[in-house]
Design a protein around this motif. Structure first.
Motif, PDB file in Angstrom:
ATOM      1  N   VAL A  34       0.863  -1.188   0.000  1.00  0.00           N
ATOM      2  CA  VAL A  34       0.000   0.000   0.000  1.00  0.00           C
ATOM      3  C   VAL A  34       0.897   1.236   0.000  1.00  0.00           C
ATOM      4  O   VAL A  34       1.831   1.330   0.809  1.00  0.00           O
ATOM      5  N   GLU A  35       0.607   2.182  -0.959  1.00  0.00           N
ATOM      6  CA  GLU A  35       1.397   3.404  -1.058  1.00  0.00           C
ATOM      7  C   GLU A  35       0.508   4.634  -1.053  1.00  0.00           C
ATOM      8  O   GLU A  35      -0.672   4.571  -1.373  1.00  0.00           O
ATOM      9  N   SER A  36       1.081   5.811  -0.714  1.00  0.00           N
ATOM     10  CA  SER A  36       0.416   7.104  -0.872  1.00  0.00           C
ATOM     11  C   SER A  36       1.538   8.138  -1.160  1.00  0.00           C
ATOM     12  O   SER A  36       2.683   7.974  -0.730  1.00  0.00           O
ATOM     13  N   GLY A  37       1.174   9.164  -1.762  1.00  0.00           N
ATOM     14  CA  GLY A  37       2.102  10.268  -2.027  1.00  0.00           C
ATOM     15  C   GLY A  37       2.101  11.223  -0.849  1.00  0.00           C
ATOM     16  O   GLY A  37       1.064  11.698  -0.408  1.00  0.00           O
ATOM     17  N   LYS A  38       3.300  11.551  -0.333  1.00  0.00           N
ATOM     18  CA  LYS A  38       3.406  12.496   0.769  1.00  0.00           C
ATOM     19  C   LYS A  38       4.741  13.209   0.635  1.00  0.00           C
ATOM     20  O   LYS A  38       5.774  12.585   0.477  1.00  0.00           O
ATOM     21  N   GLY A  39       4.734  14.544   0.669  1.00  0.00           N
ATOM     22  CA  GLY A  39       5.969  15.302   0.595  1.00  0.00           C
ATOM     23  C   GLY A  39       5.738  16.742   0.968  1.00  0.00           C
ATOM     24  O   GLY A  39       4.598  17.222   0.975  1.00  0.00           O
ATOM     25  N   GLU A  40       6.798  17.425   1.314  1.00  0.00           N
ATOM     26  CA  GLU A  40       6.708  18.813   1.723  1.00  0.00           C
ATOM     27  C   GLU A  40       7.703  19.651   0.950  1.00  0.00           C
ATOM     28  O   GLU A  40       8.812  19.199   0.642  1.00  0.00           O
ATOM     29  N   LEU A  41       7.309  20.856   0.593  1.00  0.00           N
ATOM     30  CA  LEU A  41       8.184  21.833  -0.044  1.00  0.00           C
ATOM     31  C   LEU A  41       8.365  22.982   0.931  1.00  0.00           C
ATOM     32  O   LEU A  41       7.383  23.632   1.326  1.00  0.00           O
ATOM     33  N   LYS A  42       9.589  23.196   1.375  1.00  0.00           N
ATOM     34  CA  LYS A  42       9.860  24.226   2.382  1.00  0.00           C
ATOM     35  C   LYS A  42      10.640  25.378   1.761  1.00  0.00           C
ATOM     36  O   LYS A  42      11.471  25.185   0.878  1.00  0.00           O
ATOM     37  N   LEU A  63      11.974  33.824   2.037  1.00  0.00           N
ATOM     38  CA  LEU A  63      11.044  34.089   0.942  1.00  0.00           C
ATOM     39  C   LEU A  63      11.299  35.446   0.305  1.00  0.00           C
ATOM     40  O   LEU A  63      11.610  36.419   0.989  1.00  0.00           O
ATOM     41  N   THR A  64      11.192  35.483  -1.021  1.00  0.00           N
ATOM     42  CA  THR A  64      11.263  36.746  -1.767  1.00  0.00           C
ATOM     43  C   THR A  64      10.017  36.877  -2.621  1.00  0.00           C
ATOM     44  O   THR A  64       9.250  35.915  -2.806  1.00  0.00           O
ATOM     45  N   PHE A  65       9.837  38.047  -3.171  1.00  0.00           N
ATOM     46  CA  PHE A  65       8.660  38.271  -4.010  1.00  0.00           C
ATOM     47  C   PHE A  65       8.667  37.358  -5.238  1.00  0.00           C
ATOM     48  O   PHE A  65       7.612  36.982  -5.752  1.00  0.00           O
ATOM     49  N   ALA A  66       9.879  36.973  -5.685  1.00  0.00           N
ATOM     50  CA  ALA A  66       9.977  36.112  -6.863  1.00  0.00           C
ATOM     51  C   ALA A  66       9.456  34.709  -6.607  1.00  0.00           C
ATOM     52  O   ALA A  66       9.212  33.948  -7.544  1.00  0.00           O
ATOM     53  N   ASP A  67       9.290  34.315  -5.349  1.00  0.00           N
ATOM     54  CA  ASP A  67       8.774  32.986  -5.031  1.00  0.00           C
ATOM     55  C   ASP A  67       7.272  32.887  -5.227  1.00  0.00           C
ATOM     56  O   ASP A  67       6.706  31.788  -5.150  1.00  0.00           O
ATOM     57  N   SER A  68       6.603  34.002  -5.453  1.00  0.00           N
ATOM     58  CA  SER A  68       5.158  33.959  -5.688  1.00  0.00           C
ATOM     59  C   SER A  68       4.864  33.191  -6.962  1.00  0.00           C
ATOM     60  O   SER A  68       5.604  33.283  -7.947  1.00  0.00           O
ATOM     61  N   GLY A  69       3.769  32.412  -6.960  1.00  0.00           N
ATOM     62  CA  GLY A  69       3.393  31.680  -8.153  1.00  0.00           C
ATOM     63  C   GLY A  69       2.577  30.456  -7.829  1.00  0.00           C
ATOM     64  O   GLY A  69       2.191  30.218  -6.676  1.00  0.00           O
ATOM     65  N   MET A  70       2.298  29.631  -8.863  1.00  0.00           N
ATOM     66  CA  MET A  70       1.538  28.396  -8.719  1.00  0.00           C
ATOM     67  C   MET A  70       2.489  27.226  -8.533  1.00  0.00           C
ATOM     68  O   MET A  70       3.510  27.118  -9.212  1.00  0.00           O
ATOM     69  N   TYR A  71       2.151  26.338  -7.604  1.00  0.00           N
ATOM     70  CA  TYR A  71       2.948  25.146  -7.319  1.00  0.00           C
ATOM     71  C   TYR A  71       2.049  23.920  -7.437  1.00  0.00           C
ATOM     72  O   TYR A  71       0.856  23.971  -7.083  1.00  0.00           O
ATOM     73  N   GLN A  72       2.629  22.814  -7.941  1.00  0.00           N
ATOM     74  CA  GLN A  72       1.913  21.552  -8.055  1.00  0.00           C
ATOM     75  C   GLN A  72       2.710  20.443  -7.403  1.00  0.00           C
ATOM     76  O   GLN A  72       3.919  20.312  -7.654  1.00  0.00           O
ATOM     77  N   CYS A  73       2.019  19.645  -6.590  1.00  0.00           N
ATOM     78  CA  CYS A  73       2.604  18.428  -6.030  1.00  0.00           C
ATOM     79  C   CYS A  73       2.174  17.273  -6.931  1.00  0.00           C
ATOM     80  O   CYS A  73       0.976  17.085  -7.175  1.00  0.00           O
TER      81      CYS A  73
END
Length: 860
Positions: free
Chosen positions: A281-289, A293-303
């Motif tokens: 049995v598997e599941s997807g689990k992860g974190e993006l840290k 932070l700068t203004f350039a980090d703004s945007g859309m993210y997909q896991c």
């Protein structure tokens, strides 16, 4: 407080199975994303589908949905994704596959399956249900029979006599509403009993957390009892279910505690068998840290979670909150605007949430009807004047802080100070159009020239146009070798990055334009009547016209020649006669007008016409002579090709004996023929003729319209055969390969070696009494014969003359250049032979003009 947000999928595409006989004839793949500002596009197999740039008859968009009309498997099967993109970022939908099915079964007969009764049987097919003997009799599943919903195969654990028959695989799709079935497969049984034999074995399986799975296990042989268990556990998970008489184990809402080894055991009266495999049995689990932070980090993210079973996406938008800052995009320190124009000064700080904007000029806040602040902070000034110059400051403020940036606005004006003037020029002449402008010296200026609103390309049109930059702020135009097509309106535009100004002038080419369409009114044998319309005068009256012709035999397309006309063609006439043409010749005509400045462009050539009448010239250089056995040979020079006019053009050859009354006539159909041979024993000289017989010959041309004039009559002679032979023939060798021969008013060969028929022959004029024989072999014995020759043939031979060609001998030591030379007229010679060393003996012919070829012999 934000003015927009990144895309969020509300509906994503799903897998589609399409059959080519579908009544809809199309596939619809849905995609709906919520975003501000909105945007979306599609990809197939990682290639973007560009409907705007590359329209396609099959693809179309309805809202955000992709519609495929008249799908074709080779072109449209594949993996599709929907991509949503705007200024805040990009998100990708889950993959959706387009598949094509169901296809018909092959029509070949199926091989029978033979088993012993009591043994298990497997019929391998991709199927859902099976027909027994006839439709619609379907097999019912029980403990003996099992259809795998994973492979579609039919399994019979214990074949009984009642199982013998014909089986057909029946495939149906509730989604497609279509069913197909295979040819019948015969099953033949023989009675015997075998122990349980597991044939359907579930593999090691990986399942996603909270998903549903099915494990299949079935054995052949006498009806088995199937037992399921989880290894290292007393009971199966509480979320399980067993169906298909024990052949299928279902696990619902799989959890981590369901992981482990599962075993199925099949038991019958003859024995047992078992199989074991693992469930994971598997599941997807992860974190993006993020850190710092700068203004350039703004945007859309997909896991993106991906394993063997597929792929899933989760979307999130990150918006970094910060106070306004002009660090990365300050106002320009020097701002430029055009006088009486619209000026836009952008204000684009980084800030989140969106800031409030205010502007000031100097120390005064701006609130004016001619000045407005746009939604994105841009300052707009209409009808700018010098009064609008000054320091402008943009203020940006949100709940996180505030910032400002300033720049100085300068209002500039570019204007033409020296404008081009209307000018006249002759064809081939040269003219300069002036253009100068005043402008802000802080700016660069460019001068752009156009003719009739077409911008001049100075690189491509350098032969006629040249830009002259004589001083700062000027851009004159030189027109060289002016032609008719250079006439028009020339516009000079002085342009800076801020504004520009333009002025124009008209250029006139003062030579006549080409006359209008030429019409041939009447055609004669050597003349035609022409009509034409008057062309443009171009500011100067037409003084005269020139008519030019080009006929079929012209050397090239530009081989035009001035035509003959009965009178001078002044500028008022629009018709004329053209004379002195060749009869039955193809012609074209063109006309050139001339005024006081020169001749203009030629008119478009007329249609091709052909003059009429019979031939008017005869062949030249008529000659002839008598041959052998009554042959008379007549030659002439054909007329020039442009006289080959009329259908069936050719020659008529007329000839008769000098004392005869009647003429012989022969017709020659090829106009390029230059020789005719006529044979008649009557033409042989008789006893009354002294040495020759005289003939008269003349030739004329003809065609279907009639005959041309005869050529001058030519007298030719038919001679008797030669009866006398040359006398006093004498020959002297000149070299090893040449000789001189004399005789009084020549064929030669080697005596004993060559034959007389293969002798070398030389023909000389009757007035010559000697000749030079060449290419003879050195040290050879030759016979020489001389005969007389005329058109009737060869006369009798004279007395044979014999001679020898010369031969020298050189004797030298091998490797040395010089040696001793011996000269002899014999075929042999004696010379002393040294006792030591290697020597070479070289023999060659020698004559007054030099040495002949060498033959070398080595003496060792």
């Amino acid at each position: 407080e934000a003015t927009g947000y990144g895309p969020i999928f509300e509906e994503e595409p799903v897998d589609v199975v399409y059959t080519e006989d579908s009544p809809d004839g199309r596939i619809s793949m849905n995609c709906r994303a919520r975003a501000n500002p909105p945007a979306a596009y599609w990809r197939r197999d990682n290639w973007e589908i560009k409907l705007m740039e590359q329209p396609d008859e099959h693809y179309s968009l309805v809202g955000g949905n992709l519609v495929i009309s008249n799908p074709r498997q080779k072109k449209h099967a594949g993996t599709y994704i929907c991509v949503a993109h705007n200024i805040y970022g990009t998100v990708i939908s889950k993959e959706a596959r387009v598949k094509f099915g169901l296809e018909e079964f092959p029509q070949e007969e199926r091989d029978p399956v033979t088993v012993r009764e009591g043994q298990g049987a497997v019929l391998l097919e991709v199927s859902y249900r099976w027909i027994f003997n006839e439709f619609p009799v379907f097999l019912n599943m029980d403990r003996r029979r099992f259809v795998s919903q994973r492979t579609g195969n039919l399994y019979i654990s214990k074949v009984e006599a009642q199982d013998a028959g014909n089986y057909s695989c029946f495939v149906s799709s509730p989604v497609l509403g279509k069913s197909v079935f295979s040819k019948f497969i015969p099953l033949i049984g023989e009675e015997r009993k075998y122990p349980a034999d597991i044939r359907v074995k579930f593999p090691d399986t990986t399942a996603l957390l909270a998903s549903n799975i099915t494990l299949e296990c079935f054995a052949l042989g006498p009806i088995p009892h199937i037992v399921w268990r989880k290894v290292d556990a007393t009971d199966l998970p509480a979320n399980h279910e067993i169906s298909e008489s024990g052949a299928a184990l279902h696990l619902y809402n799989v959890q981590y505690e369901d992981v482990g080894a599962y075993e199925c055991e099949a038991i019958n009266t003859k024995g047992k068998d078992w199989h074991k495999a693992w469930l994971y049995v598997e599941s997807g689990k992860g974190e993006l840290k993020f850190s710092s932070l700068t203004f350039a980090d703004s945007g859309m993210y997909q896991c993106i979670a991906e394993n063997y079973w597929g792929i899933k996406y989760a979307n999130a938008e990150l918006r970094v909150i910060c106070a306004p800052t002009f660090e990365f995009n300050p106002l320009k320190k020097q701002l430029l605007g055009a006088r009486d124009g619209r000026v836009l000064i952008e204000c684009k700080p980084r800030a989140a949430p969106r800031p409030r904007f205010t502007w000031s000029k100097g120390k005064e806040l701006l609130f004016n009807s001619s000045i407005s602040i746009m939604f994105d902070g841009t300052l707009e000034i209409l009808n700018a004047t010098k009064n609008d110059e000054g320091f402008y400051t943009c203020f940006a403020e949100n709940d996180r802080g505030k910032a400002n940036s300033s720049g100085y606005l300068t209002i500039t004006a570019t204007s033409i100070t020296v404008a081009p003037e209307d000018t006249e020029v002759t064809v081939g002449g040269e003219v300069v159009l002036a253009c100068s402008a005043s402008y802000d010296p802080m700016l660069d200026i460019a001068f752009i020239w156009a003719i009739d609103f077409r911008v001049i390309d100075f690189d491509a049109e350098w032969q006629h146009y040249e830009r002259i930059m004589s001083q700062e702020g000027s851009g004159n135009l030189r027109i060289k070798n002016a032609q008719i097509w250079h006439e028009g309106r020339y516009t000079c535009t002085a342009q800076t990055v801020v504004d520009g100004d333009a002025a124009y002038a008209d250029l006139k080419v003062v030579v006549p334009g080409p006359p209008g369409v030429i019409r041939v009114e009447d055609i004669g044998d050597t003349w035609v009547k022409l009509l034409w319309t008057k062309g443009a005068e171009h500011n100067s009256p037409i003084l005269s016209y020139t008519i030019q012709t080009r006929h079929f035999w012209s050397l090239h397309e530009d081989d035009w020649r001035n035509a003959s006309t009965p009178s001078f063609l002044d500028g008022t006439v629009e018709r004329a006669d053209v004379t002195d043409l060749y009869p039955w010749m193809e012609y074209q005509f063109r006309i050139i007008a001339t005024n006081e400045y020169g001749s203009g462009e030629a008119s478009i050539p007329s249609l091709k016409i052909k003059t009429w009448d019979a031939p008017v010239v005869s062949p030249a250089d008529v000659e002839g002579y008598g041959g052998r056995n009554g042959e008379i040979i007549i030659t002439w020079t054909p007329v020039q090709p442009w006289y080959f006019y009329g259908k069936k053009f050719g020659y008529i050859v007329a000839f008769k004996p000098h004392d005869g009354y009647d003429w012989w006539y022969e017709t020659i159909s090829d106009p390029e023929t230059r020789r005719y041979v006529h044979k008649d024993s009557f033409f042989l000289p008789g006893d009354e003729d002294f040495q020759v017989r005289e003939f008269q010959v003349k030739i004329k041309t003809f065609n279907v319209k009639g005959d041309g004039p005869y050529s001058l009559t030519k007298v030719i002679y038919y001679p008797r055969d030669p009866t006398e032979h040359p006398t006093d023939v004498y020959a002297r060798p000149v070299s090893s390969t040449e000789a001189l021969v004399w005789w009084l008013p020549v064929k030669y060969w080697r005596k004993y070696i060559d034959t007389e028929p293969g002798a070398n022959r030389i023909f000389v004029n009757a007035t010559v009494s000697q000749t030079r024989l060449e290419n003879m072999l050195p040290d050879s014995h030759y016979l020489i014969e001389v005969r007389a020759f005329n058109g009737a043939g060869l006369g009798p031979p004279g007395e044979h003359c014999e001679m020898f060609t010369k031969r020298p001998v050189m004797f030298r030591k091998t490797g040395y250049i010089y040696g001793k030379v011996y000269v002899t007229g014999w075929h042999f010679m004696d010379f002393p032979m040294p006792q030591f060393g290697d020597y070479e003996l070289m023999v060659r012919g020698r004559y007054e003009g030099g040495d002949g070829p060498v033959r070398t012999i080595k003496l060792l």
